[in-house]
Design a protein around this motif. Structure first.
Motif, PDB file in Angstrom:
ATOM      1  N   VAL A 236      50.545  31.950  40.604  1.00 31.51           N
ATOM      2  CA  VAL A 236      49.674  33.002  40.062  1.00 31.51           C
ATOM      3  C   VAL A 236      50.484  34.290  40.053  1.00 31.51           C
ATOM      4  O   VAL A 236      51.267  34.554  40.973  1.00 31.51           O
ATOM      5  CB  VAL A 236      48.393  33.188  40.914  1.00 31.51           C
ATOM      6  CG1 VAL A 236      47.543  34.326  40.359  1.00 31.51           C
ATOM      7  CG2 VAL A 236      47.593  31.896  40.981  1.00 31.51           C
ATOM      8  N   SER A 237      50.314  35.070  39.016  1.00 32.73           N
ATOM      9  CA  SER A 237      50.905  36.411  39.002  1.00 32.73           C
ATOM     10  C   SER A 237      49.778  37.432  38.906  1.00 32.73           C
ATOM     11  O   SER A 237      48.681  37.124  38.440  1.00 32.73           O
ATOM     12  CB  SER A 237      51.878  36.568  37.826  1.00 32.73           C
ATOM     13  OG  SER A 237      51.209  36.339  36.592  1.00 32.73           O
ATOM     14  N   VAL A 238      50.069  38.643  39.352  1.00 34.01           N
ATOM     15  CA  VAL A 238      49.061  39.676  39.386  1.00 34.01           C
ATOM     16  C   VAL A 238      49.633  40.963  38.813  1.00 34.01           C
ATOM     17  O   VAL A 238      50.803  41.282  39.029  1.00 34.01           O
ATOM     18  CB  VAL A 238      48.536  39.910  40.837  1.00 34.01           C
ATOM     19  CG1 VAL A 238      49.668  40.261  41.758  1.00 34.01           C
ATOM     20  CG2 VAL A 238      47.455  40.976  40.869  1.00 34.01           C
TER      21      VAL A 238
ATOM     22  N   ILE B 217      46.936  35.954  36.460  1.00 36.54           N
ATOM     23  CA  ILE B 217      47.375  35.028  35.421  1.00 36.54           C
ATOM     24  C   ILE B 217      47.813  33.736  36.098  1.00 36.54           C
ATOM     25  O   ILE B 217      48.764  33.736  36.905  1.00 36.54           O
ATOM     26  CB  ILE B 217      48.526  35.620  34.584  1.00 36.54           C
ATOM     27  CG1 ILE B 217      48.071  36.945  33.955  1.00 36.54           C
ATOM     28  CG2 ILE B 217      48.975  34.632  33.514  1.00 36.54           C
ATOM     29  CD1 ILE B 217      49.188  37.705  33.283  1.00 36.54           C
ATOM     30  N   ILE B 218      47.103  32.648  35.801  1.00 38.30           N
ATOM     31  CA  ILE B 218      47.389  31.358  36.432  1.00 38.30           C
ATOM     32  C   ILE B 218      48.321  30.571  35.521  1.00 38.30           C
ATOM     33  O   ILE B 218      48.029  30.374  34.331  1.00 38.30           O
ATOM     34  CB  ILE B 218      46.082  30.563  36.681  1.00 38.30           C
ATOM     35  CG1 ILE B 218      45.147  31.381  37.584  1.00 38.30           C
ATOM     36  CG2 ILE B 218      46.380  29.221  37.324  1.00 38.30           C
ATOM     37  CD1 ILE B 218      44.133  32.202  36.851  1.00 38.30           C
ATOM     38  N   SER B 219      49.423  30.132  36.064  1.00 41.66           N
ATOM     39  CA  SER B 219      50.425  29.437  35.257  1.00 41.66           C
ATOM     40  C   SER B 219      49.901  28.080  34.808  1.00 41.66           C
ATOM     41  O   SER B 219      48.883  27.579  35.289  1.00 41.66           O
ATOM     42  CB  SER B 219      51.723  29.261  36.064  1.00 41.66           C
ATOM     43  OG  SER B 219      51.480  28.404  37.175  1.00 41.66           O
ATOM     44  N   ASN B 220      50.634  27.472  33.882  1.00 37.84           N
ATOM     45  CA  ASN B 220      50.269  26.163  33.354  1.00 37.84           C
ATOM     46  C   ASN B 220      50.241  25.133  34.488  1.00 37.84           C
ATOM     47  O   ASN B 220      51.138  25.086  35.331  1.00 37.84           O
ATOM     48  CB  ASN B 220      51.279  25.733  32.287  1.00 37.84           C
ATOM     49  CG  ASN B 220      50.790  24.506  31.524  1.00 37.84           C
ATOM     50  OD1 ASN B 220      50.554  23.459  32.102  1.00 37.84           O
ATOM     51  ND2 ASN B 220      50.646  24.671  30.210  1.00 37.84           N
ATOM     52  N   GLU B 221      49.229  24.306  34.488  1.00 37.76           N
ATOM     53  CA  GLU B 221      49.005  23.362  35.574  1.00 37.76           C
ATOM     54  C   GLU B 221      50.176  22.392  35.734  1.00 37.76           C
ATOM     55  O   GLU B 221      50.448  21.900  36.838  1.00 37.76           O
ATOM     56  CB  GLU B 221      47.702  22.593  35.325  1.00 37.76           C
ATOM     57  CG  GLU B 221      47.251  21.746  36.504  1.00 37.76           C
ATOM     58  CD  GLU B 221      45.863  21.184  36.305  1.00 37.76           C
ATOM     59  OE1 GLU B 221      45.489  20.268  37.054  1.00 37.76           O
ATOM     60  OE2 GLU B 221      45.147  21.679  35.398  1.00 37.76           O
TER      61      GLU B 221
ATOM     62  N   VAL C 200      54.500  40.144  44.142  1.00 35.34           N
ATOM     63  CA  VAL C 200      53.386  40.888  44.735  1.00 35.34           C
ATOM     64  C   VAL C 200      53.614  42.393  44.643  1.00 35.34           C
ATOM     65  O   VAL C 200      52.882  43.177  45.254  1.00 35.34           O
ATOM     66  CB  VAL C 200      53.162  40.479  46.213  1.00 35.34           C
ATOM     67  CG1 VAL C 200      52.773  39.019  46.319  1.00 35.34           C
ATOM     68  CG2 VAL C 200      54.395  40.764  47.051  1.00 35.34           C
ATOM     69  N   TYR C 201      54.626  42.797  43.890  1.00 40.54           N
ATOM     70  CA  TYR C 201      54.937  44.218  43.781  1.00 40.54           C
ATOM     71  C   TYR C 201      53.741  45.079  43.372  1.00 40.54           C
ATOM     72  O   TYR C 201      53.570  46.178  43.903  1.00 40.54           O
ATOM     73  CB  TYR C 201      56.104  44.413  42.804  1.00 40.54           C
ATOM     74  CG  TYR C 201      56.408  45.859  42.511  1.00 40.54           C
ATOM     75  CD1 TYR C 201      57.036  46.661  43.462  1.00 40.54           C
ATOM     76  CD2 TYR C 201      56.048  46.431  41.284  1.00 40.54           C
ATOM     77  CE1 TYR C 201      57.302  47.998  43.192  1.00 40.54           C
ATOM     78  CE2 TYR C 201      56.313  47.759  41.010  1.00 40.54           C
ATOM     79  CZ  TYR C 201      56.937  48.541  41.966  1.00 40.54           C
ATOM     80  OH  TYR C 201      57.210  49.861  41.717  1.00 40.54           O
ATOM     81  N   PRO C 202      52.885  44.657  42.424  1.00 41.61           N
ATOM     82  CA  PRO C 202      51.746  45.512  42.034  1.00 41.61           C
ATOM     83  C   PRO C 202      50.804  45.840  43.190  1.00 41.61           C
ATOM     84  O   PRO C 202      50.008  46.778  43.092  1.00 41.61           O
ATOM     85  CB  PRO C 202      51.027  44.676  40.971  1.00 41.61           C
ATOM     86  CG  PRO C 202      52.088  43.785  40.414  1.00 41.61           C
ATOM     87  CD  PRO C 202      52.968  43.450  41.574  1.00 41.61           C
ATOM     88  N   LEU C 203      50.901  45.094  44.295  1.00 33.85           N
ATOM     89  CA  LEU C 203      49.996  45.333  45.425  1.00 33.85           C
ATOM     90  C   LEU C 203      50.668  46.122  46.537  1.00 33.85           C
ATOM     91  O   LEU C 203      50.037  46.386  47.562  1.00 33.85           O
ATOM     92  CB  LEU C 203      49.516  43.989  46.001  1.00 33.85           C
ATOM     93  CG  LEU C 203      48.853  43.030  45.025  1.00 33.85           C
ATOM     94  CD1 LEU C 203      48.507  41.727  45.733  1.00 33.85           C
ATOM     95  CD2 LEU C 203      47.603  43.656  44.433  1.00 33.85           C
ATOM     96  N   MET C 204      51.933  46.488  46.360  1.00 32.30           N
ATOM     97  CA  MET C 204      52.674  47.041  47.470  1.00 32.30           C
ATOM     98  C   MET C 204      52.365  48.495  47.793  1.00 32.30           C
ATOM     99  O   MET C 204      52.927  49.048  48.733  1.00 32.30           O
ATOM    100  CB  MET C 204      54.180  46.865  47.238  1.00 32.30           C
ATOM    101  CG  MET C 204      54.649  45.471  47.602  1.00 32.30           C
ATOM    102  SD  MET C 204      54.171  45.056  49.293  1.00 32.30           S
ATOM    103  CE  MET C 204      54.771  43.373  49.399  1.00 32.30           C
ATOM    104  N   ALA C 205      51.496  49.127  47.032  1.00 32.29           N
ATOM    105  CA  ALA C 205      50.908  50.397  47.479  1.00 32.29           C
ATOM    106  C   ALA C 205      49.696  50.023  48.323  1.00 32.29           C
ATOM    107  O   ALA C 205      48.871  49.212  47.922  1.00 32.29           O
ATOM    108  CB  ALA C 205      50.499  51.257  46.296  1.00 32.29           C
ATOM    109  N   TYR C 206      49.601  50.582  49.535  1.00 33.14           N
ATOM    110  CA  TYR C 206      48.540  50.137  50.446  1.00 33.14           C
ATOM    111  C   TYR C 206      47.156  50.348  49.853  1.00 33.14           C
ATOM    112  O   TYR C 206      46.256  49.525  50.027  1.00 33.14           O
ATOM    113  CB  TYR C 206      48.665  50.875  51.786  1.00 33.14           C
ATOM    114  CG  TYR C 206      47.702  50.351  52.817  1.00 33.14           C
ATOM    115  CD1 TYR C 206      47.681  49.000  53.138  1.00 33.14           C
ATOM    116  CD2 TYR C 206      46.811  51.200  53.461  1.00 33.14           C
ATOM    117  CE1 TYR C 206      46.802  48.507  54.092  1.00 33.14           C
ATOM    118  CE2 TYR C 206      45.933  50.719  54.407  1.00 33.14           C
ATOM    119  CZ  TYR C 206      45.930  49.370  54.718  1.00 33.14           C
ATOM    120  OH  TYR C 206      45.061  48.880  55.650  1.00 33.14           O
ATOM    121  N   SER C 207      46.983  51.437  49.095  1.00 33.79           N
ATOM    122  CA  SER C 207      45.685  51.674  48.472  1.00 33.79           C
ATOM    123  C   SER C 207      45.382  50.591  47.441  1.00 33.79           C
ATOM    124  O   SER C 207      44.240  50.134  47.303  1.00 33.79           O
ATOM    125  CB  SER C 207      45.649  53.055  47.821  1.00 33.79           C
ATOM    126  OG  SER C 207      46.679  53.173  46.841  1.00 33.79           O
ATOM    127  N   SER C 208      46.429  50.170  46.710  1.00 35.35           N
ATOM    128  CA  SER C 208      46.238  49.099  45.730  1.00 35.35           C
ATOM    129  C   SER C 208      45.888  47.796  46.429  1.00 35.35           C
ATOM    130  O   SER C 208      45.017  47.040  45.984  1.00 35.35           O
ATOM    131  CB  SER C 208      47.502  48.918  44.883  1.00 35.35           C
ATOM    132  OG  SER C 208      47.748  50.075  44.106  1.00 35.35           O
TER     133      SER C 208
END
Length: 567
Positions: free
Chosen positions: A298-300, A318-322, A522-530
């Protein structure tokens, strides 16, 4: 109009409209004639708070007739009042505002005395249960045609007061009779007390003395038992809780462990969640999703979602192809199925936002959290190898057994009294149910109290506790300690379960350059508020329903049911 004045007027109106009444005293007289007719007089001393304009009295009778009814208002003398009658209910009218008034009711009863082969019986509610008003002082006098020779007398229920017999009279004096509480007398007396051939009695076959003495004895001891029953229930719960805690609630002793950069992540996040919390929680779901993100299943990415007032932050999964998935554990499969069922297919992959998850989850009949818990149980077929719930299971059986016995006790008492549960008996039964309901919180809400980890579970728990301490001790890791972004992502996964994800996030931002960080899934989540925003939104959508000389006894079978009221 000034708002304060308006509010004051509204308060005055509400106080003025509130009304209630009670009796400062009630005096009733039952005079039994030789032919069985009973002359009754009730003196009702009302204390009104508020405005009242009518009162009513009704009789709930079986096989007994009430007749010759008269209503009086007692001032200096008795002034007879008209009344409306519908069946066995009468209503009379008056005007009363914050004052006392005394009304006297006079009427006759026929067939209220029963005659058996051995004795006669007068079993009557001298005060019915359906008066929704308390009485400060209650007196009832029952007068027979002649002196009673060794009568058998029972008065129900237990109240503050006493009764005495003096020749042909039996006087009951009680204080502070609660609302909706009856007072009844059961009297067995010689048949020759009613002289001649009484016409207005019910003639019944068989002997009554032995039957009544057995019944009253049973009810007496049952009432005595019920007086102390809630304390017995509490004692049973305390004894068994202590027993099972000492036998099953203490954790095994294991050697202290130390964790570091070389920690082996050989347990799935949902397993660690189960170990730490003795159950599956929303932390396990979020950590499992992050694990899938770190493994690039999964990507975010953070996006802007349009709203009525403009736009707001959201996250897209976004869930990758099974076909690209490795072999997954059952909870991981369930989580991916949950995401896919709420998303849409774009270029062979499934896309879903947290907002869509939350909106669609509210429409689900069965919350995903229930499905998640079941999937974890199935995956951990030998979960007893990690957590021993024997103490909780045994204590739950004790609680259910107490529930069953209390229901049986209530059933026996209810059907031993035609009026059912009342007074102290009702308080004892309901008090016991309250205690048992509270005790149910232990095996369900406080499940850690009587459960313990097995030796294997304790060793694993010690490992993960040491890892948590490791994260707390080193809020900023040096590059030489952790050089791989993938390892930081693993840290974040398990720190989410252990509750110190902010340590990993802060360290990540100092350990890598912006260019290096962008290679992390997981970079998009690496701001603690995010991260907090993501965690809160996802937990809400996916796991909204985690369940984290005299005898007193029972009675109630006497005639004279009914009551009254005022308005």
């Amino acid at each position: 109009m000034n708002k304060k004045i308006l509010l004051a007027l509204l308060l005055l109106i509400s106080f003025a409209s509130a009304k209630s009444f009670y009796f400062d005293s009630v005096h009733v007289s039952y005079v039994i004639q030789p032919n069985g007719v009973i002359d009754v007089e009730e003196e009702l001393n009302f204390v009104f708070s508020g405005s009242f304009s009518y009162a009513y009295r009704y009789w709930d009778l079986t096989g007994v007739s009430v007749s010759n009814i008269h209503v009086f208002e007692k001032q200096n003398a008795l002034n007879e009042l008209p009344f409306d009658q519908a069946g066995n209910k009468i209503t009379w009218h008056y005007e009363a505002v914050n004052e006392k008034k005394t009304f006297v009711l006079k009427y006759q009863l026929t067939n209220a005395v029963s005659e058996y082969d051995d004795l006669s019986e007068f079993y009557w509610k001298v005060w019915p249960q359906d008066w929704d008003a308390s009485i400060q002082d209650f007196q009832a006098i029952i007068t027979f045609p002649q002196s009673l020779n060794n009568p058998k007398i029972w008065v129900h229920p237990k109240l503050d007061g006493e009764w005495v017999q003096d020749r042909e009279k039996i006087t009951l004096d009680f204080r502070n009779v609660p609302a909706e509480t009856f007072v009844e007398a059961r009297i067995l007396f010689d048949k020759n007390v009613l002289t001649g051939n009484p016409k207005y009695v019910q003639v019944k076959q068989g002997s009554i003395l032995q039957q009544i003495e057995s019944q009253e004895s049973t009810l007496y001891w049952l009432n005595e038992f019920l007086t102390y029953y809630p304390y017995l229930v509490l004692l049973v719960l305390i004894v068994f809780f202590y027993k099972y805690y000492t036998e099953f609630g203490k954790e095994p002793i294991v050697e202290r462990q130390f964790a570091g950069v070389d920690t082996v992540f050989d347990d799935k996040p949902f397993v660690v969640d189960y170990l730490v919390n003795h159950e599956s929680t929303n932390k396990g779901i979020t950590a499992t999703l992050l694990d899938l993100v770190s493994r690039k299943i999964v990507s975010v990415r953070q996006i802007k979602r349009k709203t009525f007032l403009g736009s707001t932050s959201d996250f897209e999964l976004i869930i990758s192809n099974e076909k690209k998935w490795p072999k997954l554990a059952l909870p991981e499969e369930k989580l991916l199925d949950f995401l896919k069922s709420n998303g849409k297919i774009v270029d062979g992959a499934t896309s879903v936002t947290l907002h869509e998850l939350k909106t669609n989850s509210m429409k689900r009949l069965t919350p995903f959290s229930n499905e998640w818990i079941e999937s974890v149980k199935k995956e951990l077929k030998n979960s007893s190898d990690l957590i021993d719930n024997t103490g909780n299971d045994k204590f739950l059986k004790v609680i259910l057994a107490c529930f069953g016995f209390t229901f049986l006790l209530a059933f026996v008492y209810f059907f031993s009294n035609t009026t059912g549960l009342y007074g102290n008996a009702a308080l004892a039964i309901f008090g016991s149910f309250f205690l048992l309901s509270f005790a149910l919180l232990v095996p369900f809400v406080f499940r850690k109290t009587l459960a313990r980890r097995t030796q294997l579970g304790a060793e694993k728990y010690a490992k993960w506790t040491a890892f948590k301490d490791y994260l707390n001790m080193y809020p900023t890791f040096k590059k030489k300690e952790v050089t791989q972004i993938e390892l930081y992502e693993k840290y974040l996964v398990y720190a989410t379960v252990l509750g110190n994800a902010e340590k990993v996030i802060n360290s990540f931002k100092t350990a890598f350059t912006e260019k290096q960080a962008q290679t992390s899934n997981v970079y998009p989540l690496m701001a603690y508020s995010s991260f907090n925003s993501f965690n809160s939104a996802f937990s809400t959508s996916a796991s909204s329903s985690f369940s984290s000389g005299s005898s007193s006894s029972g009675g109630g079978g006497g005639g004279g049911g009914g009551g009254g009221g005022a308005g």
